[in-house]
Design a protein around this motif. Structure first.
Motif, mmCIF file in Angstrom:
data_model
loop_
_atom_site.group_PDB
_atom_site.id
_atom_site.type_symbol
_atom_site.label_atom_id
_atom_site.label_comp_id
_atom_site.label_asym_id
_atom_site.label_seq_id
_atom_site.Cartn_x
_atom_site.Cartn_y
_atom_site.Cartn_z
ATOM 1 N N UNK A 333 0.821 -1.217 0.000
ATOM 2 C CA UNK A 333 0.000 0.000 0.000
ATOM 3 C C UNK A 333 0.850 1.260 0.000
ATOM 4 N N UNK A 334 2.142 1.150 0.249
ATOM 5 C CA UNK A 334 2.999 2.337 0.327
ATOM 6 C C UNK A 334 2.932 3.206 -0.938
ATOM 7 N N UNK A 335 3.104 2.659 -2.134
ATOM 8 C CA UNK A 335 3.037 3.532 -3.316
ATOM 9 C C UNK A 335 1.633 4.016 -3.626
ATOM 10 N N UNK A 336 0.627 3.337 -3.075
ATOM 11 C CA UNK A 336 -0.755 3.598 -3.463
ATOM 12 C C UNK A 336 -1.538 4.420 -2.449
ATOM 13 N N UNK A 337 -0.994 4.606 -1.250
ATOM 14 C CA UNK A 337 -1.776 5.067 -0.097
ATOM 15 C C UNK A 337 -2.625 6.299 -0.348
ATOM 16 N N UNK A 338 -2.097 7.295 -1.050
ATOM 17 C CA UNK A 338 -2.836 8.521 -1.273
ATOM 18 C C UNK A 338 -3.565 8.582 -2.596
ATOM 19 N N UNK A 339 -3.515 7.486 -3.360
ATOM 20 C CA UNK A 339 -4.089 7.497 -4.706
ATOM 21 C C UNK A 339 -5.279 6.572 -4.892
ATOM 22 N N UNK A 340 -5.496 5.648 -3.957
ATOM 23 C CA UNK A 340 -6.566 4.665 -4.135
ATOM 24 C C UNK A 340 -7.611 4.835 -3.040
ATOM 25 N N UNK A 341 -8.783 4.230 -3.265
ATOM 26 C CA UNK A 341 -9.850 4.310 -2.279
ATOM 27 C C UNK A 341 -9.745 3.215 -1.236
ATOM 28 N N UNK A 342 -10.477 3.333 -0.132
ATOM 29 C CA UNK A 342 -10.419 2.331 0.937
ATOM 30 C C UNK A 342 -10.754 0.917 0.479
ATOM 31 N N UNK A 343 -11.751 0.761 -0.378
ATOM 32 C CA UNK A 343 -12.081 -0.587 -0.849
ATOM 33 C C UNK A 343 -10.966 -1.137 -1.753
ATOM 34 N N UNK A 344 -10.354 -0.243 -2.514
ATOM 35 C CA UNK A 344 -9.213 -0.656 -3.318
ATOM 36 C C UNK A 344 -8.062 -1.128 -2.451
ATOM 37 N N UNK A 345 -7.879 -0.495 -1.290
ATOM 38 C CA UNK A 345 -6.786 -0.901 -0.401
ATOM 39 C C UNK A 345 -7.038 -2.287 0.179
ATOM 40 N N UNK A 346 -8.300 -2.628 0.417
ATOM 41 C CA UNK A 346 -8.613 -3.977 0.909
ATOM 42 C C UNK A 346 -8.281 -5.014 -0.157
ATOM 43 N N UNK A 347 -8.677 -4.743 -1.383
ATOM 44 C CA UNK A 347 -8.357 -5.653 -2.494
ATOM 45 C C UNK A 347 -6.844 -5.794 -2.638
ATOM 46 N N UNK A 348 -6.149 -4.665 -2.585
ATOM 47 C CA UNK A 348 -4.687 -4.684 -2.698
ATOM 48 C C UNK A 348 -4.066 -5.530 -1.605
ATOM 49 N N UNK A 349 -4.539 -5.364 -0.367
ATOM 50 C CA UNK A 349 -3.984 -6.129 0.747
ATOM 51 C C UNK A 349 -4.254 -7.616 0.635
ATOM 52 N N UNK A 350 -5.478 -7.971 0.257
ATOM 53 C CA UNK A 350 -5.818 -9.390 0.121
ATOM 54 C C UNK A 350 -4.919 -10.083 -0.902
ATOM 55 N N UNK A 351 -4.680 -9.411 -2.013
ATOM 56 C CA UNK A 351 -3.826 -9.994 -3.054
ATOM 57 C C UNK A 351 -2.357 -9.996 -2.629
ATOM 58 N N UNK A 352 -1.913 -8.924 -1.981
ATOM 59 C CA UNK A 352 -0.509 -8.817 -1.592
ATOM 60 C C UNK A 352 -0.116 -9.898 -0.589
ATOM 61 N N UNK A 353 -1.007 -10.217 0.342
ATOM 62 C CA UNK A 353 -0.694 -11.250 1.322
ATOM 63 C C UNK A 353 -0.382 -12.587 0.665
ATOM 64 N N UNK A 354 -1.208 -12.976 -0.304
ATOM 65 C CA UNK A 354 -1.004 -14.260 -0.977
ATOM 66 C C UNK A 354 0.208 -14.230 -1.904
ATOM 67 N N UNK A 355 0.398 -13.111 -2.606
ATOM 68 C CA UNK A 355 1.525 -13.017 -3.539
ATOM 69 C C UNK A 355 2.860 -13.022 -2.789
ATOM 70 N N UNK A 356 2.924 -12.314 -1.660
ATOM 71 C CA UNK A 356 4.179 -12.295 -0.900
ATOM 72 C C UNK A 356 4.438 -13.629 -0.199
ATOM 73 N N UNK A 357 3.380 -14.350 0.182
ATOM 74 C CA UNK A 357 3.565 -15.703 0.712
ATOM 75 C C UNK A 357 4.218 -16.585 -0.350
ATOM 76 N N UNK A 358 3.776 -16.434 -1.595
ATOM 77 C CA UNK A 358 4.429 -17.144 -2.704
ATOM 78 C C UNK A 358 5.879 -16.674 -2.857
ATOM 79 N N UNK A 359 6.115 -15.383 -2.658
ATOM 80 C CA UNK A 359 7.460 -14.832 -2.820
ATOM 81 C C UNK A 359 8.464 -15.388 -1.824
ATOM 82 N N UNK A 360 8.009 -15.667 -0.587
ATOM 83 C CA UNK A 360 8.948 -16.156 0.428
ATOM 84 C C UNK A 360 9.012 -17.677 0.472
#
Length: 466
Positions: A333-360
């Protein structure tokens, strides 16, 4: 072909793409105006056949100090310090083995001290004092010309200098998690000075300075997805390869020695990140409020998605997974924090958690690298994902703050270009810096010193006494 050769080929390919990318603005410039430049329209210059207007346009009002903005920015600066020391230090320290706890704390603590000093001497000037596409100038070397009543927008410039110094410091400190538990302390310091000078400074100038290459093209990076996280993640990955794997890696168990401290560190990171993200609005305003709530929601969503995926894949949700998921959400969310809406941030977080789990997990095994505390898997992968998704979720049709004529395809192209430039630039600078340090100082401690633990062998003290 070995992973190292594949990585080298990727860097070469990236350099080629980068060269092609530099030609793109010349083609697109005729039809596209960068968002940063679209807010104002230059008045036509008087010509021999055009009379100057009889009444001059009123001058722009002089900047005025806003005490509310100043108070918030002082608070935000302290919050970012909190997220570095003690937040990042404890998060990383808990992930290591007990015999290396103090070495991790020492590296993070001293790098914060070092980089903030270098920032005041030359870093600030080379990022924000005018300049061209890649570097600023020496106009404000040693903070020359700045006084207590000098303003940067509505806040004292000294406050802006201090705020930005914390970003530079935490970026360099993030890298140490990749080569933790086996690199010489002097080598860490020497590498950080080189990388700060030749990677952090130009990337920060390109993205955040008025004349910077990516700023002019309209790249969206609210608080440091490219400048901080991708930049540090790539440098960490290169370092993990070049320093080599820890003695016994893959043969001996190397679990975190204190998940309690890791959880405390992750919590401090989450709290401090409000200064990082909401502070990047540079004032106590509505954009700061948007960044604040987005930081809460994306982090919470990523925590839930990480432990949910972990439970499905492994049968149990872990505290380590919850802490890692939170950091993944914060990064994305760091690059997006001031540019996206609250619901967009939830979608971003849900996807980021799974993608970073794959990354590690899967990606880390594919790369065959000993990235000790998953700097690339979380910060690199999360930063790349967040930077690209910012171009999608900033669209007003998806609740973002983009203008009515926002063109998602164009913005995505700009975001991808920013990601590629950062990967290639940071990777090349890191490779050269590690090589130079290895030639002069040597990167690794001796095997015996590593087995004994860096606390005793490098610093002559221990974190714990039985």
């Amino acid at each position: 072909m070995s992973i190292k050769k594949i990585f080298a080929s990727a860097l070469a390919t990236g350099a080629l793409l980068l060269a092609v990318g530099f030609a793109a603005p010349a083609i697109a410039e005729e039809t596209t105006t960068a968002p940063a430049a679209s807010a104002t329209v230059a008045a036509p210059a008087p010509t021999a056949t055009t009379e100057a207007p009889a009444v001059a346009a009123p001058a722009a009002p002089a900047p005025v100090l806003n005490t509310g903005d100043t108070a918030w920015m002082l608070t935000s600066t302290m919050l970012v310090i909190l997220m570095t020391i003690p937040g990042l230090a404890l998060f990383y320290g808990g992930l290591g083995r007990s015999k290396n706890m103090l070495s991790v704390l020492m590296q993070v603590f001293v790098l914060f001290a070092l980089i903030t000093v270098l920032w005041a001497i030359y870093g600030y000037s080379m990022v924000f004092a005018g300049g061209g596409s890649f570097y600023g100038t020496f106009e404000k070397l040693f903070l020359s010309g700045i006084k207590p009543d000098t303003l940067s927008g509505t806040i004292p410039e000294y406050v802006f200098v201090a705020f930005q110094s914390t970003f530079a410091a935490i970026t360099c400190a993030l890298i140490v998690g990749a080569f933790a538990e086996r690199m010489k302390f002097a080598a860490v310091i020497a590498f950080s000075v080189l990388w700060f000078t030749f990677s952090y400074i130009p990337i920060a100038h390109m993205v955040w300075a008025t004349g910077g290459l990516l700023f002019v093209e309209g790249a969206l990076d609210f608080a440091g997805g490219t400048v901080v996280h991708i930049n540090a993640g790539v440098a960490g990955l290169v370092g993990a390869y070049m320093v080599g794997k820890r003695v016994g890696f893959g043969k001996e168990a190397m679990p975190p020695h204190s998940l309690t401290l890791t959880m405390v560190g992750a919590s401090l990171l989450w709290v401090g990140w409000f200064g990082f993200n909401a502070g990047s609005a540079l004032g106590a305003n509505g954009v700061a409020g948007l960044a604040f709530i987005n930081t809460i929601l994306a982090t919470g969503a990523a925590t839930l998605s990480w432990i949910g995926a972990e439970a499905v894949l492994k049968g149990k949700a872990s505290m380590l997974g919850a802490a890692s998921g939170a950091v993944a959400g914060l990064v994305a969310v760091t690059p997006a924090a001031g540019f996206i809406g609250p619901m967009g941030s939830i979608v971003l977080g849900l996807l980021a958690g799974m993608i970073c789990l794959w990354g590690v997990s899967s990606l880390k095994r594919m790369l065959g690298v000993d990235d000790a505390f998953d700097v690339f898997g979380v910060h690199g992968v999360g930063g790349i994902f967040g930077a690209i998704m910012t171009g999608v979720l900033a669209a007003p049709s998806l609740g973002g703050t983009g203008a009515a004529d926002y063109v998602m395809a164009h913005q995505l192209m700009v975001q991808v270009k920013g990601v590629l430039i950062t990967i290639v630039w940071s990777g090349i600078v890191a490779f050269v810096a590690y090589k130079l340090v290895d030639m002069v100082i040597g990167l690794r401690v001796a095997d015996e010193a590593e087995r004994e633990g860096l606390d005793i062998s490098s610093h002559g003290e221990s974190a714990y006494h039985s």
